[in-house]
Write a protein that holds these residues in place. Structure first.
Motif, PDB file in Angstrom:
ATOM      1  N   GLU A   6       1.673 -46.310  74.264  1.00 50.49           N
ATOM      2  CA  GLU A   6       1.195 -46.402  72.879  1.00 50.49           C
ATOM      3  C   GLU A   6       2.313 -46.038  71.913  1.00 50.49           C
ATOM      4  OE1 GLU A   6      -2.296 -44.551  69.984  1.00 50.49           O
ATOM      5  OE2 GLU A   6      -2.287 -44.121  72.129  1.00 50.49           O
ATOM      6  N   ASN A   7       3.057 -44.953  72.233  1.00 44.70           N
ATOM      7  CA  ASN A   7       4.159 -44.547  71.367  1.00 44.70           C
ATOM      8  C   ASN A   7       5.259 -45.594  71.338  1.00 44.70           C
ATOM      9  OD1 ASN A   7       3.011 -42.150  70.574  1.00 44.70           O
ATOM     10  ND2 ASN A   7       3.940 -40.964  72.242  1.00 44.70           N
ATOM     11  N   ILE A   8       5.532 -46.206  72.504  1.00 49.59           N
ATOM     12  CA  ILE A   8       6.560 -47.239  72.569  1.00 49.59           C
ATOM     13  C   ILE A   8       6.162 -48.425  71.707  1.00 49.59           C
ATOM     14  CG2 ILE A   8       7.672 -48.901  74.093  1.00 49.59           C
ATOM     15  CD1 ILE A   8       7.558 -46.765  76.283  1.00 49.59           C
ATOM     16  N   LEU A   9       4.907 -48.836  71.825  1.00 48.92           N
ATOM     17  CA  LEU A   9       4.434 -49.955  71.015  1.00 48.92           C
ATOM     18  C   LEU A   9       4.532 -49.627  69.532  1.00 48.92           C
ATOM     19  CD1 LEU A   9       1.331 -51.439  72.833  1.00 48.92           C
ATOM     20  CD2 LEU A   9       3.431 -52.612  72.217  1.00 48.92           C
ATOM     21  N   SER A  10       4.142 -48.411  69.155  1.00 51.36           N
ATOM     22  CA  SER A  10       4.206 -48.042  67.753  1.00 51.36           C
ATOM     23  C   SER A  10       5.655 -47.998  67.281  1.00 51.36           C
ATOM     24  CB  SER A  10       3.506 -46.697  67.507  1.00 51.36           C
ATOM     25  OG  SER A  10       4.209 -45.644  68.150  1.00 51.36           O
ATOM     26  N   THR A  11       6.562 -47.602  68.181  1.00 51.80           N
ATOM     27  CA  THR A  11       7.983 -47.616  67.821  1.00 51.80           C
ATOM     28  C   THR A  11       8.448 -49.032  67.548  1.00 51.80           C
ATOM     29  OG1 THR A  11       8.427 -45.651  69.147  1.00 51.80           O
ATOM     30  CG2 THR A  11      10.298 -47.059  68.634  1.00 51.80           C
ATOM     31  N   ARG A  12       8.036 -49.957  68.417  1.00 55.51           N
ATOM     32  CA  ARG A  12       8.423 -51.354  68.214  1.00 55.51           C
ATOM     33  C   ARG A  12       7.886 -51.887  66.887  1.00 55.51           C
ATOM     34  NH1 ARG A  12       6.821 -55.997  67.593  1.00 55.51           N
ATOM     35  NH2 ARG A  12       8.031 -57.809  68.260  1.00 55.51           N
ATOM     36  N   ASP A  13       6.596 -51.657  66.639  1.00 54.70           N
ATOM     37  CA  ASP A  13       5.995 -52.142  65.396  1.00 54.70           C
ATOM     38  C   ASP A  13       6.634 -51.473  64.183  1.00 54.70           C
ATOM     39  OD1 ASP A  13       4.352 -53.737  66.869  1.00 54.70           O
ATOM     40  OD2 ASP A  13       2.652 -52.367  66.841  1.00 54.70           O
ATOM     41  N   ARG A  14       6.972 -50.231  64.365  1.00 55.58           N
ATOM     42  CA  ARG A  14       7.604 -49.504  63.259  1.00 55.58           C
ATOM     43  C   ARG A  14       8.978 -50.097  62.939  1.00 55.58           C
ATOM     44  NH1 ARG A  14       9.367 -43.340  64.154  1.00 55.58           N
ATOM     45  NH2 ARG A  14      10.764 -43.070  62.381  1.00 55.58           N
ATOM     46  N   ILE A  15       9.772 -50.398  63.971  1.00 55.40           N
ATOM     47  CA  ILE A  15      11.087 -51.001  63.744  1.00 55.40           C
ATOM     48  C   ILE A  15      10.934 -52.390  63.132  1.00 55.40           C
ATOM     49  CG2 ILE A  15      13.183 -51.850  64.871  1.00 55.40           C
ATOM     50  CD1 ILE A  15      13.034 -48.834  64.650  1.00 55.40           C
ATOM     51  N   ASP A  16       9.901 -53.117  63.571  1.00 64.23           N
ATOM     52  CA  ASP A  16       9.631 -54.436  62.994  1.00 64.23           C
ATOM     53  C   ASP A  16       9.376 -54.326  61.488  1.00 64.23           C
ATOM     54  OD1 ASP A  16       9.252 -57.178  62.935  1.00 64.23           O
ATOM     55  OD2 ASP A  16       7.131 -57.040  63.441  1.00 64.23           O
ATOM     56  N   GLN A  17       8.523 -53.368  61.107  1.00 64.42           N
ATOM     57  CA  GLN A  17       8.253 -53.156  59.684  1.00 64.42           C
ATOM     58  C   GLN A  17       9.505 -52.675  58.953  1.00 64.42           C
ATOM     59  OE1 GLN A  17       4.631 -50.921  58.729  1.00 64.42           O
ATOM     60  NE2 GLN A  17       3.848 -51.396  60.782  1.00 64.42           N
ATOM     61  N   LEU A  18      10.274 -51.842  59.604  1.00 67.51           N
ATOM     62  CA  LEU A  18      11.512 -51.339  59.008  1.00 67.51           C
ATOM     63  C   LEU A  18      12.466 -52.493  58.701  1.00 67.51           C
ATOM     64  CD1 LEU A  18      13.413 -49.016  58.225  1.00 67.51           C
ATOM     65  CD2 LEU A  18      14.027 -48.807  60.640  1.00 67.51           C
ATOM     66  N   ILE A  19      12.603 -53.404  59.645  1.00 69.22           N
ATOM     67  CA  ILE A  19      13.473 -54.573  59.446  1.00 69.22           C
ATOM     68  C   ILE A  19      12.985 -55.402  58.259  1.00 69.22           C
ATOM     69  CG2 ILE A  19      14.174 -56.788  60.453  1.00 69.22           C
ATOM     70  CD1 ILE A  19      14.197 -55.323  63.194  1.00 69.22           C
ATOM     71  N   ARG A  20      11.682 -55.581  58.160  1.00 67.74           N
ATOM     72  CA  ARG A  20      11.131 -56.377  57.057  1.00 67.74           C
ATOM     73  C   ARG A  20      11.420 -55.719  55.709  1.00 67.74           C
ATOM     74  NH1 ARG A  20       8.028 -60.256  59.451  1.00 67.74           N
ATOM     75  NH2 ARG A  20       7.333 -59.774  61.568  1.00 67.74           N
ATOM     76  N   GLN A  21      11.312 -54.394  55.666  1.00 66.92           N
ATOM     77  CA  GLN A  21      11.576 -53.708  54.396  1.00 66.92           C
ATOM     78  C   GLN A  21      13.071 -53.734  54.065  1.00 66.92           C
ATOM     79  OE1 GLN A  21       9.700 -49.898  53.883  1.00 66.92           O
ATOM     80  NE2 GLN A  21       7.669 -50.663  54.449  1.00 66.92           N
TER      81      GLN A  21
END
Length: 527
Positions: A6-21
């Motif tokens: 779960e933490n790994i997935l949230s890390t991935r999604d978080r980096i995805d959002q970070l890239i978009r911002q």
């Protein structure tokens, strides 16, 4: 990995959002943002090649905001730049009071987390020499002391490549990922860009909850080192290295793709970082497409580097999973035994017409003493086939001149036998030679050896089935990652599917050959 899924997935999604911002209002630059962030998370350096005004410096400034509390250092190199301006001024008090030559580095490159060096190739030799150690070992020597710098991302940029022969090769080799940046192509996006109000170069667009803390960064560094490199990935990297070397062996001196062993090791580290950020515990083939951005030395080589990696993944990506060469070698051993045990081979001397060839490999036979003297003539096999035993047939005669045969007369002869012609009451012999002719007779192999063959065949078929199952498992493991990779286009996944098809077909064909081998001895029924 230490994190749960779960933490790994949230890390991935978080980096995805970070890239978009980070990519906001940076039109057609998302790939560069992704690779720049990846290089920073992997602790590597990146070089941006492009003309002035294409957002190279803006991308570097944005990267700072990906990290909570990060310090940045930015400098435009010139031929008169001094180490003081990059690494900090010499401490006068230390020099006066302690007789020590040390720099005040806190607000300069050694004290920064994100570094941007523009027009890097204009740096003076003292700056270049110090950068080599900083880029490779992350160590800066300040007077008598050496200390570890906490540089996460070092971005360099220029509108040109290093000039050959000026001693910049070592510095160029340190920049692992290389990206070309151009002006905006889309007219719609260009219109949006020029319509933006204000200057966004230094604006922090990243939400606080997305920023990467020092603790997280340090933890991720350790977790990245734990990422597994599967044998088939190691095999692919070794294969690509060999192909690059073969390519260079045929290339001109000014068109080499030089990839040092140090760069290959760092490439693997970037692949590990990509796998970790994408939420995996091992590197897969999608990660390996990133290698193409680390191979080229000139922009003209970019398409070739991409093609080289794509072909490598398509043809060799999963090949190490199946070990087909070993199975093929064992099968060939069985076939040699079958051949020896199921055939009686005899050789007997037989007579045949001797053959001569000209430059064009046309065939001729020699006829002795054609004119009643020591002279000879040459005739073609197709003309001999026209001869009759009842009446003379006129055929062209040839004479030899070096490696050529030229016609010089047409003459009538009878065919007396396969090796003798008849002319004017004389027999003319066609030159012949003895050869060893092989005759083969089938025999039924002994039951004991057949049982051994059957056991070997079954083991090979079983091995093929296991490998097919292994491919299916790998396919189920990899396919979910084909379309959601943070740093690689999903369109490239088609080449991985091609690799899966290649190894699957290889095994299916191998199974068929194994069954044919069994049939070759089971079907023997000698008279």
């Amino acid at each position: 990995m230490a994190n749960n899924s779960e933490n790994i997935l949230s890390t991935r999604d978080r980096i995805d959002q970070l890239i978009r911002q980070l990519s906001q209002n940076l039109f057609e630059k998302e790939k560069v943002i992704r690779l720049t962030l990846l290089s920073a998370l992997a602790g590597q350096s990146i070089f941006l090649l492009g003309p002035p005004g294409v957002a190279k410096s803006m991308i570097a400034r944005r990267l700072k905001f990906a990290f909570a509390g990060a310090n940045s250092f930015e400098y435009l190199m010139g031929k008169f730049s001094t180490p003081d301006e990059v690494f900090g001024p010499v401490s006068i008090s230390k020099l006066r009071n302690e007789d020590k030559y040390e720099r005040l580095t806190a607000k300069y490159l050694p004290g920064a987390n994100i570094v941007f060096l523009d027009e890097i190739w204009k740096a003076s030799p003292p700056i270049q020499n110090a950068l080599l150690t900083v880029l490779n070992e992350k160590i800066y020597r300040n007077g008598e002391q050496e200390f570890k710098v906490d540089i996460r991302g070092l971005i360099s940029a220029s509108n040109e490549l290093p000039i050959k022969g000026e001693g910049l090769e070592a510095l160029w080799d340190r920049f692992l990922i290389r990206v070309v940046i151009t002006n905006i192509e889309s007219e719609d996006l260009f219109t949006k860009m020029i319509s933006l109000a204000g200057n966004h170069d230094y604006e922090d667009m990243v939400s606080e909850n997305l920023k990467i803390s020092n603790e997280e960064y340090n933890l991720w560094e350790k977790e990245i080192e734990k990422i597994e490199i599967p044998p088939h990935i190691l095999g692919l990297i070794t294969y690509l290295r060999r192909i690059v070397r073969q390519r260079n062996s045929k290339a001109e001196e000014n068109n080499l793709m030089y990839v040092s062993d140090r760069r290959w090791k760092k490439i693997v580290h970037v692949l590990r970082a990509a796998a970790f950020i994408n939420g995996r515990s091992s590197v897969d083939l999608m990660d390996c497409f990133l290698i193409s951005d680390c191979l080229w030395d000139h922009p003209e080589q970019i398409a070739e580097a991409e093609e080289l990696v794509v072909k490598g993944i398509s043809s060799f990506g999963y090949y190490r999973l199946i070990n087909a060469d070993r199975i093929r070698e064992e099968l060939e051993g069985i076939l040699r035994e079958v051949e020896a045990e199921t055939h009686i081979i005899k050789f007997e001397k037989v007579k045949q017409r001797k053959v001569y060839h000209d430059k064009a490999e046309n065939v001729y036979h020699k006829v002795f003493d054609f004119w009643g003297t020591d002279s000879s003539a040459y005739v073609r096999p197709e003309d001999l086939a026209k001869l009759d035993k009842e009446k003379p047939v006129y055929i062209p005669l040839f004479e030899q001149s070096g490696k050529s045969f030229r016609p010089f007369q047409t003459y009538g002869v009878l065919l007396k036998s396969e090796y003798v012609l008849f002319n004017n009451q004389r027999e003319l012999k066609i030159e012949s030679e003895e050869i060893d002719k092989e005759s083969r007779t089938q025999k039924k192999p002994a039951e004991g050896i057949v049982r051994i063959w059957n056991t070997q065949i079954e083991l090979l078929l079983e091995t093929c089935e296991k490998m097919l199952g292994k491919i299916e498992v790998q396919k189920k493991l990899d396919e979910p990652n084909f379309h959601n990779h943070l740093f690689v286009s999903k369109n490239l996944s088609a080449h991985i599917s091609a690799s899966l098809d290649t190894v699957t077909n290889e095994l299916l064909n191998l199974k068929l050959d194994i069954k044919k081998a069994r049939h070759s001895y089971e079907s023997i029924n000698p008279n």
